[in-house]
Design an enzyme around this catalytic site. Structure first.
Site, PDB file in Angstrom:
ATOM      1  N   ALA A  10       0.825  -1.198   0.000  1.00  0.00           N
ATOM      2  CA  ALA A  10       0.000   0.000   0.000  1.00  0.00           C
ATOM      3  C   ALA A  10       0.865   1.257   0.000  1.00  0.00           C
ATOM      4  CB  ALA A  10      -0.921   0.002   1.206  1.00  0.00           C
ATOM      5  N   GLU A  11       1.982   1.238   0.725  1.00  0.00           N
ATOM      6  CA  GLU A  11       2.747   2.478   0.811  1.00  0.00           C
ATOM      7  C   GLU A  11       4.156   2.352   0.237  1.00  0.00           C
ATOM      8  OE1 GLU A  11       3.897   4.043   4.536  1.00  0.00           O
ATOM      9  OE2 GLU A  11       4.277   2.114   5.460  1.00  0.00           O
ATOM     10  N   ALA A  12       4.570   1.124  -0.036  1.00  0.00           N
ATOM     11  CA  ALA A  12       5.940   0.967  -0.506  1.00  0.00           C
ATOM     12  C   ALA A  12       6.028  -0.110  -1.577  1.00  0.00           C
ATOM     13  CB  ALA A  12       6.845   0.604   0.666  1.00  0.00           C
ATOM     14  N   ILE A  14       8.519  -3.153  -2.902  1.00  0.00           N
ATOM     15  CA  ILE A  14       9.624  -3.990  -2.442  1.00  0.00           C
ATOM     16  C   ILE A  14      10.360  -4.487  -3.688  1.00  0.00           C
ATOM     17  CG2 ILE A  14      10.271  -5.990  -1.060  1.00  0.00           C
ATOM     18  CD1 ILE A  14       8.736  -3.866   0.550  1.00  0.00           C
ATOM     19  N   ASP A 123       1.603  -2.762  13.055  1.00  0.00           N
ATOM     20  CA  ASP A 123       0.827  -3.403  11.983  1.00  0.00           C
ATOM     21  C   ASP A 123       1.098  -4.908  11.976  1.00  0.00           C
ATOM     22  OD1 ASP A 123      -0.850  -3.662   9.808  1.00  0.00           O
ATOM     23  OD2 ASP A 123       0.623  -3.012   8.338  1.00  0.00           O
TER      24      ASP A 123
END
Lengths: 207, 331
Positions: A10-12, A14, A123
């Protein structure tokens, strides 16, 4: 440096990359155009910094996390060890009962190790744990923080409880197993944490 | 099949008539009346009195506007929960009376699930969305997983609409405050940092609300505070929605609830969806707010899948959680 994308979260993103001759993972926080620049830059830099700090610290307390090789705050990049295992989320529903029970206990023991030193993961879901041989690696400390309050520890475990309910709903005993492992290793009074979790559940809407 | 649905969980009383056309929802009528408190928030008893006063006329007008004979109604559905007790009881009583007098079956439905199903029912391409449901009381990220609609993230304290209303009241704005805050924020230029509180996929607004009120008290321009409040809280909402999409691996996002009318929130969620290569949907405004048509549609969908409800089972449930509903109409 070569790059190929392993996973888009969602935010990064990989990436699998090579760094000084080894295969590494690069976690790159991506710019979110939906939020204003001031907020976006602040979130990316502060989360990258906090995550790297917490990972290093967690490792020193005996929790398996990937080794960090490099941190680039402005670019929002953490370069770390590549853990070539399987996500707990993907394997938990299909594993044998006794193995699942033991894995859950092991998860609990590791969370206790974090909480003993006031590390809040932020999380804890089964997507953020990787099983490699008999070790459970914790990843994605991006929403983590240091906090000694019972409330923070309770909320941290509550996130996992919800993850079990939504993703592994057929195995309702999972969280109990996690908690029994947690109680083994937690230095404080685990029954207080349990009461706090019940309190958080009741606080939720329509409980 | 034609279903008449009655909504009344909070400040609005709505009656809608819908028809099933090849598995999609055709709204024949959808009338709403909203109770506005003279000051402060919703007073449950006053809201219930308001609903009781208007319900009979709304049923009559809604049937008339739908241009059907009342005897053509095959099913009566109502909002069984979650919501304010007095409001729910008023609506349930009306629905039972209507069902008995028409000799047509009765079905109680979950209000939150109705917000999701009306999207699937009225928007052609919307089949398996993650719903960001944003209203006064409710702020939930809902998606279908393992046989139920599950809440992947939700507010740990107040709903976003409630947060905006509480803030608006300190500025002396009229209820509902969201639209006015949206206007003010358009003139804001300076971003004032506010607590950004995300825990897993859950969010909390109370710290942000206190800080925003503090900025106002210290004399910062109201426009800047409104702008910062919207930017921060909506970024939090968009972020948890994106997290749920990544977690569930779904490619659609649907907005619902009264706050879905906010243009800035729409743009933010749409920008997020586009960047992920996902589709963005938002129902027409009158289907986003609390309304009878969505209650009618969910009742119809449930009935068609074989769900039946006896009079005894029609008791209301103020704490009717989204994940308590057995989803019999989806695989």
């Amino acid at each position: 440096m070569t790059k190929n994308i392993l996973y888009r979260g969602a935010e990064a993103e990989i990436h699998l990359a090579t760094y000084m001759g080894r295969t590494v993972v690069q976690k790159q926080r991506v710019v979110k155009r939906y939020r204003i620049k001031e907020l976006d830059s602040w979130l990316i830099a502060s989360r990258t910094k906090e995550e790297a700090k917490l990972m290093t610290e967690a490792r020193s307390y005996g929790v398996s996390v990937p080794i960090i090789y490099d941190v680039d705050l402005a670019g929002g990049i953490i370069t770390m060890e590549y853990v070539a295992g399987q996500r707990i989320k993907d394997i938990l529903n299909t594993m044998e009962h006794q193995t699942r029970k033991e894995i859950c206990r092991n998860i609990g023991r590791n969370i206790a190790r974090l909480h003993n030193h006031d590390i809040i993961h932020g999380d804890i879901t089964t997507s953020n744990m990787i099983l490699l041989q008999d070790r459970i690696y914790f990843i994605d400390f991006g929403l983590g923080c240091k906090n000694s309050e019972l409330e923070a520890k309770g909320v941290d475990l509550h996130v996992l409880m919800e993850a079990f309910e939504s993703t592994h709903s057929k195995y309702s005993s999972c969280f109990q197993d996690v908690f029994s492992g947690y109680s083994e290793r937690y230095d404080g009074d685990a029954s207080l944490v349990k009461l706090k979790i019940e309190d958080i559940v009741r606080r939720g809407r329509y409980r | 099949m034609i279903c008449l649905g009655i909504e009344g969980t909070a400040h609005s009383i709505g009656v809608g008539v819908v028809k099933d056309v090849k598995g999609k929802c055709k709204v024949l009528s959808n009338l709403i009346k909203t109770y506005k408190p003279e000051k402060g928030g919703i007073h449950p008893r006053e809201a219930a009195n308001h609903h009781g006063l208007h319900i009979a006329a709304l049923i009559r007008d809604s049937v008339q506007q739908a241009a059907v004979n009342i005897s053509a109604v095959d099913l009566v559905s109502f909002s069984q929960g979650p919501g304010l007790g007095p409001c729910l009881r008023t609506v349930a009583t009306a629905a039972r009376a209507l069902s008995l007098s028409l000799e047509k079956p009765l079905i109680g439905v979950n209000h939150c699930v109705a917000h999701l199903e009306i999207g699937r029912g009225t928007i052609h391409e919307c089949t398996d969305p993650v719903l960001l449901y944003v209203s006064g009381a409710n702020t939930q990220v809902i998606a279908f997983a393992e046989g139920k609609y599950r809440v992947f993230g939700e507010t740990l304290d107040v709903g976003i609409g409630n947060c905006l209303d509480k803030f608006g009241r300190t500025l002396g704005l009229e209820f509902p405050c969201g639209p006015r805050i949206e206007q003010l924020s358009e003139r804001g230029t300076l971003y004032l940092p506010l607590p950004y509180s995300i825990k897993g996929m859950d969010i909390a607004f109370s710290g942000l609300l206190t800080s925003a009120e503090e900025y106002v008290r210290k004399g910062h321009p109201v426009e800047d505070v409104c702008y910062s409040l919207q930017e921060t809280s909506f970024a939090m909402l968009t972020e948890v929605t994106e997290r749920a999409m990544a977690h569930t691996e779904k490619q659609e996002v649907l907005l619902g609830g009264g706050v879905a009318s906010n243009q800035r929130l729409r743009i933010m969620v749409e920008t997020m969806a586009t960047a992920r290569g996902a589709s963005f949907f938002v129902p027409r405004k009158e289907l986003c707010v609390d309304n009878g048509a969505m209650i009618a549609w969910l009742g119809l969908v449930m009935y068609a899948s074989g769900v039946r409800m006896s009079l005894d089972e029609s008791v209301i449930n103020q704490r009717f959680r989204t994940d308590m509903v057995e989803v019999t109409w989806r695989d």
